[in-house]
Design a protein around this motif. Structure first.
Motif, PDB file in Angstrom:
ATOM      1  N   SER A  87      58.221  78.852  40.661  1.00  0.00           N
ATOM      2  CA  SER A  87      59.609  79.247  40.403  1.00  0.00           C
ATOM      3  C   SER A  87      60.347  79.313  41.729  1.00  0.00           C
ATOM      4  O   SER A  87      59.735  79.204  42.801  1.00  0.00           O
ATOM      5  CB  SER A  87      59.656  80.616  39.713  1.00  0.00           C
ATOM      6  N   ASP A  88      61.645  79.521  41.651  1.00  0.00           N
ATOM      7  CA  ASP A  88      62.421  79.657  42.888  1.00  0.00           C
ATOM      8  C   ASP A  88      61.945  80.862  43.690  1.00  0.00           C
ATOM      9  O   ASP A  88      61.825  80.806  44.909  1.00  0.00           O
ATOM     10  CB  ASP A  88      63.910  79.800  42.572  1.00  0.00           C
ATOM     11  N   ARG A  89      61.670  81.952  42.989  1.00  0.00           N
ATOM     12  CA  ARG A  89      61.224  83.154  43.677  1.00  0.00           C
ATOM     13  C   ARG A  89      59.853  82.931  44.328  1.00  0.00           C
ATOM     14  O   ARG A  89      59.598  83.369  45.452  1.00  0.00           O
ATOM     15  CB  ARG A  89      61.167  84.318  42.682  1.00  0.00           C
ATOM     16  N   GLY A  90      58.964  82.219  43.633  1.00  0.00           N
ATOM     17  CA  GLY A  90      57.666  81.878  44.216  1.00  0.00           C
ATOM     18  C   GLY A  90      57.825  80.996  45.431  1.00  0.00           C
ATOM     19  O   GLY A  90      57.093  81.117  46.410  1.00  0.00           O
ATOM     20  N   GLU A  92      60.394  80.979  47.463  1.00  0.00           N
ATOM     21  CA  GLU A  92      60.899  81.825  48.546  1.00  0.00           C
ATOM     22  C   GLU A  92      59.756  82.618  49.191  1.00  0.00           C
ATOM     23  O   GLU A  92      59.693  82.746  50.412  1.00  0.00           O
ATOM     24  CB  GLU A  92      61.975  82.788  48.026  1.00  0.00           C
ATOM     25  N   ARG A  93      58.855  83.119  48.361  1.00  0.00           N
ATOM     26  CA  ARG A  93      57.715  83.874  48.897  1.00  0.00           C
ATOM     27  C   ARG A  93      56.811  82.958  49.727  1.00  0.00           C
ATOM     28  O   ARG A  93      56.321  83.342  50.788  1.00  0.00           O
ATOM     29  CB  ARG A  93      56.929  84.506  47.772  1.00  0.00           C
ATOM     30  N   THR A  96      58.134  82.265  53.179  1.00  0.00           N
ATOM     31  CA  THR A  96      58.021  83.344  54.161  1.00  0.00           C
ATOM     32  C   THR A  96      56.638  83.401  54.797  1.00  0.00           C
ATOM     33  O   THR A  96      56.508  83.827  55.939  1.00  0.00           O
ATOM     34  CB  THR A  96      58.334  84.714  53.545  1.00  0.00           C
TER      35      THR A  96
END
Length: 99
Positions: A87-90, A92-93, A96
């Protein structure tokens, strides 16, 4: 080794080899058909030898680019892995934690 020592070693060992290679290439070229693949390769090698001579005079230069290739490997491997972040959130993680 320090750059000065590397330059000295190159002058002693690599310079005669490169000189011999240049003589060999230049004497071999007239004996080969001009449009052959081998003649094209020899002409290319002769033009690249002019650039390689810088390696002899500067001890800071490396003979290869393996260090640069290794530093880019993480990016190349990660490029495929990032497709499967989920996902987009994955994504982003993952961004990082990757260098």
């Amino acid at each position: 080794m320090p750059p000065d020592h590397r330059r000295q070693v190159r002058q002693e060992h690599a310079k005669p080899l490169l000189s011999d290679l240049q003589v060999f290439l230049e004497t071999s070229l007239p004996n080969i058909p001009g449009r052959s693949d081998l003649a094209m390769a020899i002409r290319y090698a002769i033009t690249q030898l002019k650039k390689l001579v810088v390696y002899l005079s500067d001890g800071r230069l490396e003979i290869d680019n393996k260090a640069a290739e290794r530093s880019m490997k993480n990016l190349a491997v990660g490029k495929k892995n990032w497709l499967f972040a989920g996902s987009d959130r994955g994504g982003e993680r993952a961004a990082t934690i990757y260098p």
